[in-house]
Scaffold this active site. Sequence first.
Site, PDB file in Angstrom:
ATOM      1  N   ASP A 393       0.808  -1.219   0.000  1.00 31.82           N
ATOM      2  CA  ASP A 393       0.000   0.000   0.000  1.00 31.82           C
ATOM      3  C   ASP A 393       0.843   1.271   0.000  1.00 31.82           C
ATOM      4  O   ASP A 393       0.468   2.261  -0.628  1.00 31.82           O
ATOM      5  CB  ASP A 393      -0.916   0.016   1.225  1.00 31.82           C
ATOM      6  CG  ASP A 393      -2.037  -1.003   1.107  1.00 31.82           C
ATOM      7  OD1 ASP A 393      -2.378  -1.365  -0.036  1.00 31.82           O
ATOM      8  OD2 ASP A 393      -2.558  -1.439   2.147  1.00 31.82           O
ATOM      9  N   VAL A 394       1.985   1.235   0.687  1.00 35.92           N
ATOM     10  CA  VAL A 394       2.776   2.455   0.832  1.00 35.92           C
ATOM     11  C   VAL A 394       3.489   2.844  -0.461  1.00 35.92           C
ATOM     12  O   VAL A 394       4.143   3.876  -0.520  1.00 35.92           O
ATOM     13  CB  VAL A 394       3.820   2.336   1.969  1.00 35.92           C
ATOM     14  CG1 VAL A 394       3.138   2.101   3.295  1.00 35.92           C
ATOM     15  CG2 VAL A 394       4.832   1.255   1.677  1.00 35.92           C
TER      16      VAL A 394
END
Lengths: 468, 141
Positions: A393-394
Amino acid sequence: MTQDLAAYGYLIAAIFFIMSLRGLSSPETARGGNLFGIVGMVIAIGVTVLTPGVVSPWLIVAGLLVGGSVGTVVALRIQMTALPQLVAAFHSLVGLAAVFVAAAAFVSPDAFGLGAPGKIKTASLIEMGLGTAIGAVTFTGSIVAFAKLQGLVSGAPLIFRGQHLLNALLGVALVALLVWFAMRGHPAAFILLIVLSLLLGFLLILPIGGADMPVVVSMLNSYSGWAAAGIGFTLSNTALIVTGALVGASGAILSYIMCKGMNRSIFNVILGGFGTDAAGAAAAAGKNDRPVKAGSAEDAAFLMQNAGSVIIVPGYGMAVAQAQHALREMSDLLKKSGVTVRYAIHPVAGRMPGHMNVLLAEANVPYDEVFELDDINRDFASTDVAFVIGANDVTNPAAKTDPQSAIYGMPILEVDRAQTVLFVKRGMSSGYAGVENELFFRDNTMMLFADAKAMCDAIVKALSGSSH
Amino acid sequence: MDDKLAGQAAKLASQAQELASNLRGVAQQISDQAALNVAGLPDGHMPFVALLTIFALACFVGYYVVWRVTPALHSPLMAVTNAVSSVIIVGALLAAGLKGLGAAQLFGAIAVALAAVNIFGGFIVTHRMLSMFKKKQPVKK
């Protein structure tokens, strides 16, 4: 030692505690900071033991021996990967200790100069009640956090109908109880206060998912500070008040940093259930036939060895696979063949603030090769290979481009701007937020489907095979 | 003339006396008040507002000190704040050190043990973490 003299001792202890946190501003002074903390604690304990009120040392010695040896053994044996749950467990102990101290003050207030039993002043009762309630919430909340981090219960958010209503009702009941307790000082009110707070702590943390644990652990850190400060008011002890405020502020700031790292409000996190329903749907719909480029360890080794610079982006997957040592070996080999290797850490990578930094340090990665998001983000554009290991996600560009996305607005590591992106991942599943990562399907992305540690080992093998 | 003077002097004297008695009353009130305060605040206890002042200022100190902590050391920060917040042990010591053996002493002893786990464990684990953070060696083979 007189009370006056003791107060000076507590002041000195408080100053040492401030110096202790001050030392953490850089890795060079950090060990000194820890030493300041130890000295401060010795002073605080020594001063207290020497006050005239303390006459019988036996229970103190027994408590210190038992607690001290348990703490020492646990701290020496613990694996660095188990750090988040250890910290959560420690928080729970502070909370419980606060409850017991308040209980002791309640049953014999004369020993603490709070008046006769049953005739405690209202102000003291309020402080005592607050300290107890916060302590009890910290206790059960940290236990749930511990269980989730340790994998004793599922890390998935546990949500049931009417949960927020129940919590709100509990909160209101708690305030009412606090008022009743402050007015009457009734033992029943005290016990009920403890029970209700314990229940609330349990219910508050239950709905929060595993990847939100950095926020939760910071928040509980903060609570344990406020509980200590509350008890400090009751006992009129400046060392406790100052320390409680320091710890409370520290935890609050960490929670804020973590929330900002996810672009979510603290309420959003506490109310829990991040993208749980949508995640299932998106994952199901996302099971599409778009082609991805999958590569082998040899391909990855070839790519990186011929690169000028590589930035490694570690995530929780690296911690789970215990891949940090193999990863360091890999980067050592790359450095030997002249590649510049750096590490980029997202604020919320892992399960507690600074989790990745500790794991990399454990694997002997020098801390001046490890960079925070703001310091390295612009360098991705001039980097040949971004090596993403156990993070998802990052790095998702949807956070910048897609306003519909659940993670829109979250600061990301811009790996998509690197020449080539390598993703070490076990499968195509989406990350915690349940958002599919467009990057997987790009032409300049190569997926390395494997366990993080196995993949690093294989790359190391390929690297050392080709260079000799 | 003399009579007039004597009369004024007498008046002045009576006023002075009145003032003195008033002052004595005020002084008595002040000392009464002080005595009351002492009774209200037993050994070493400070007024609430003083404690609140300390608390508020400490929050600000904490705010500025913690913002200076480098993000790489956020895990050690948590471990050390956790150890430091176990200074709650001072309350536990006061209860555990009381004469005799009752509920307060028992609660105190339990709290001493719990806080001791944290103090020893917290500082040791912080030390372990911090000793791993190393700078780049100039020559590495």
